[in-house]
Design an enzyme around this catalytic site. Structure first.
Site, PDB file in Angstrom:
ATOM      1  N   HIS A  70       0.893  -1.234   0.200  1.00 52.79           N
ATOM      2  CA  HIS A  70      -0.199   0.024  -0.082  1.00 52.79           C
ATOM      3  C   HIS A  70       1.322   1.501  -0.242  1.00 52.79           C
ATOM      4  CE1 HIS A  70      -3.751   1.907   1.269  1.00 52.79           C
ATOM      5  NE2 HIS A  70      -2.978   2.800   0.625  1.00 52.79           N
ATOM      6  N   HIS A 219     -12.064   1.648   3.565  1.00 52.03           N
ATOM      7  CA  HIS A 219     -12.994   2.970   3.853  1.00 52.03           C
ATOM      8  C   HIS A 219     -14.112   2.277   3.626  1.00 52.03           C
ATOM      9  CE1 HIS A 219      -9.902   5.718   2.610  1.00 52.03           C
ATOM     10  NE2 HIS A 219      -9.432   5.256   2.119  1.00 52.03           N
ATOM     11  N   ASN A 244      -7.688   3.326  10.228  1.00 43.88           N
ATOM     12  CA  ASN A 244      -7.935   4.028  10.047  1.00 43.88           C
ATOM     13  C   ASN A 244      -9.552   3.940   8.658  1.00 43.88           C
ATOM     14  OD1 ASN A 244      -4.837   4.416  10.159  1.00 43.88           O
ATOM     15  ND2 ASN A 244      -5.936   6.220  10.899  1.00 43.88           N
ATOM     16  N   ALA A 245     -10.963   5.712   8.594  1.00 48.74           N
ATOM     17  CA  ALA A 245     -11.198   4.755   7.421  1.00 48.74           C
ATOM     18  C   ALA A 245     -12.402   3.313   7.604  1.00 48.74           C
ATOM     19  CB  ALA A 245     -10.773   5.028   6.506  1.00 48.74           C
ATOM     20  N   ASP A 272       3.591   4.238  11.186  1.00 42.69           N
ATOM     21  CA  ASP A 272       4.269   5.775  11.932  1.00 42.69           C
ATOM     22  C   ASP A 272       4.303   6.679  13.111  1.00 42.69           C
ATOM     23  OD1 ASP A 272       1.970   7.199  11.125  1.00 42.69           O
ATOM     24  OD2 ASP A 272       2.203   8.399   9.545  1.00 42.69           O
ATOM     25  N   ASP A 298       1.472   3.192   3.357  1.00 39.70           N
ATOM     26  CA  ASP A 298       0.152   3.770   2.349  1.00 39.70           C
ATOM     27  C   ASP A 298       0.899   5.477   2.919  1.00 39.70           C
ATOM     28  OD1 ASP A 298      -1.701   5.140   1.577  1.00 39.70           O
ATOM     29  OD2 ASP A 298      -3.003   5.401   3.876  1.00 39.70           O
TER      30      ASP A 298
END
Length: 405
Positions: A70, A219, A244-245, A272, A298
């Site tokens: 990704h 998502h 995330n999302a 991160d 990402d």
């Protein structure tokens, strides 16, 4: 013939679990890994290899090459770029991070732009250029939820339609999907996230499976029940950037995150320390372990460039330090390198380095169906090799038996 000596090799044991083997020599060439031997065997059988073809690892780790499933961009280049030497830049930049194979990742843009990017990725795959290998594409959208679009553009979101993907089935290895947005049976124009899983038409997943395309949940505003059904009844085994999302974990509404953690699916994690807090990284490690966890970057084009204002997915993105955000404060991808993500995850979890390396080598290779030839150091496999130290600084990256960094 070439060789790496005096390294700490990360190798599979008899159970295919990674262990550290000190002192062994790795012999390879452009056709693959030829042998992994003790020093005395190396001296007897391969001692005539010219010195210029021998890398002295000097105590550094020698591992399979990292895989990044990704990654949107880095070094000023983005997968959606229509011109320029985008993929040469991505190959070189990824190799500098220790990555030997990656999936350029598209955004939720107008379909003709996605199709154009996939066409360019196909051409780049066929060129076999210098640097890391392009293993295919990750299509992050447009088959996602408006409610969890993140930095994707809502006006470009489309219903899942395999006829759009089919011409690129040779390129797309991974497609991110919001399962609750699948059409309802016999009512293809109606969508909804509050309906029961059995009311939806899951044929898109079957078509992807038949074409060799991996479906990843992401998502998405899916309920726990919807996401769990996708895994347990419809063959999904991948979640895009966990937490995330997507709908989060609540003690009465487990959500998509709960389904990811409560099933044997593999999950991506962006380590991160901005997308995922260190404590949460530790929790996921304890629940999933090395064989169900895939570290990803990402990253966007600003990775490796520095502070400033950039464009990502049609949005203006501001980069300050380690954080990239939209105008409303929404986190927009990352600017992290793969080796930095690995190092932070290693520090945050205290996990053995050989298990951490599993999450960027063996596990993604298995996820993509590539483990027969990639993802571990073993005779007969590709000579995709990364040499790094305790700070995860990359000393060398070898792709197909050729040192590219």
């Amino acid at each position: 013939m070439k060789a790496i000596v005096h390294g700490r090799l990360i190798l599979p044991d008899e159970n295919d679990d990674f262990v550290i083997a000190d002192g062994k020599a790795l012999v390879y060439d452009e056709t693959g890994i030829q042998a992994i031997v003790d020093p005395e065997v190396y001296n007897q059988k391969y001692g005539n290899i010219p010195m210029e073809d021998v890398i002295d690892a000097d105590g550094a780790y020698v591992s399979p090459g990292f895989l990044n499933v990704h990654i949107h961009g880095c070094g000023g280049a983005d997968t959606m770029d229509k011109e320029g030497d985008t993929f040469d830049i991505l190959r070189d930049e990824q190799a500098a991070m220790g990555v030997t194979g990656f999936l350029p990742t598209t955004m939720t843009c107008p379909w003709n732009e996605i199709a154009g990017a996939l066409t360019r990725i196909r051409a780049a795959m066929q060129q076999h250029g210098r640097g890391a290998d392009i293993l295919g594409a990750h299509m992050e959208g447009p088959f996602i939820s408006p409610a969890e679009k993140g930095s994707q553009e809502e006006t470009n979101i489309l219903p899942a339609d395999f006829s759009k993907l089919a011409p690129f089935a040779d390129v797309v290895r991974l497609v991110t999907l919001a399962p609750e947005e699948l059409p309802l049976r016999d009512t293809a124009a109606v969508h909804g996230m509050g309906t029961a899983p059995e009311e939806h038409d899951w044929s898109f997943l079957e078509q992807c499976e038949n074409a060799g395309v991996i479906v990843s949940i992401g998502h998405t505003a899916a309920t726990y029940e919807m996401a769990a059904a996708a895994v347990r009844s419809h063959g999904v085994h991948h979640f895009t950037h966990l937490f995330n999302a997507m709908t989060g974990l609540h003690h009465r509404r487990p959500g998509t995150v709960g389904a990811a953690l409560d099933t044997d699916a593999r999950v991506e994690l962006i380590c991160d320390n901005i997308h995922i807090a260190p404590a949460v990284q530790r929790l996921v490690w304890r629940l999933k372990g090395p064989d169900s966890l895939i570290l990803v970057t990402d990253s966007m084009s600003a990775c490796g460039i520095g502070d400033g204002t950039y464009t990502f997915g049609g949005h203006e993105v501001t980069v300050r330090g380690e954080r990239a955000t939209l105008a409303d404060g929404t986190i927009a991808a990352s600017i992290a390198t793969m080796n930095r993500c690995i190092h932070r995850f290693w520090q945050n979890t205290g996990a053995p380095i050989e298990q951490v390396i599993t999450t960027v080598t063996k596990t993604p290779a298995k996820d993509l169906g590539l483990y027969e030839g990639r993802g571990s150091l073993a005779p007969g496999k590709r000579a995709d090799i990364t040499i790094f130290d305790d700070a995860l600084a990359i000393h060398a990256t070898i792709v197909g038996g050729v040192q590219v960094c």
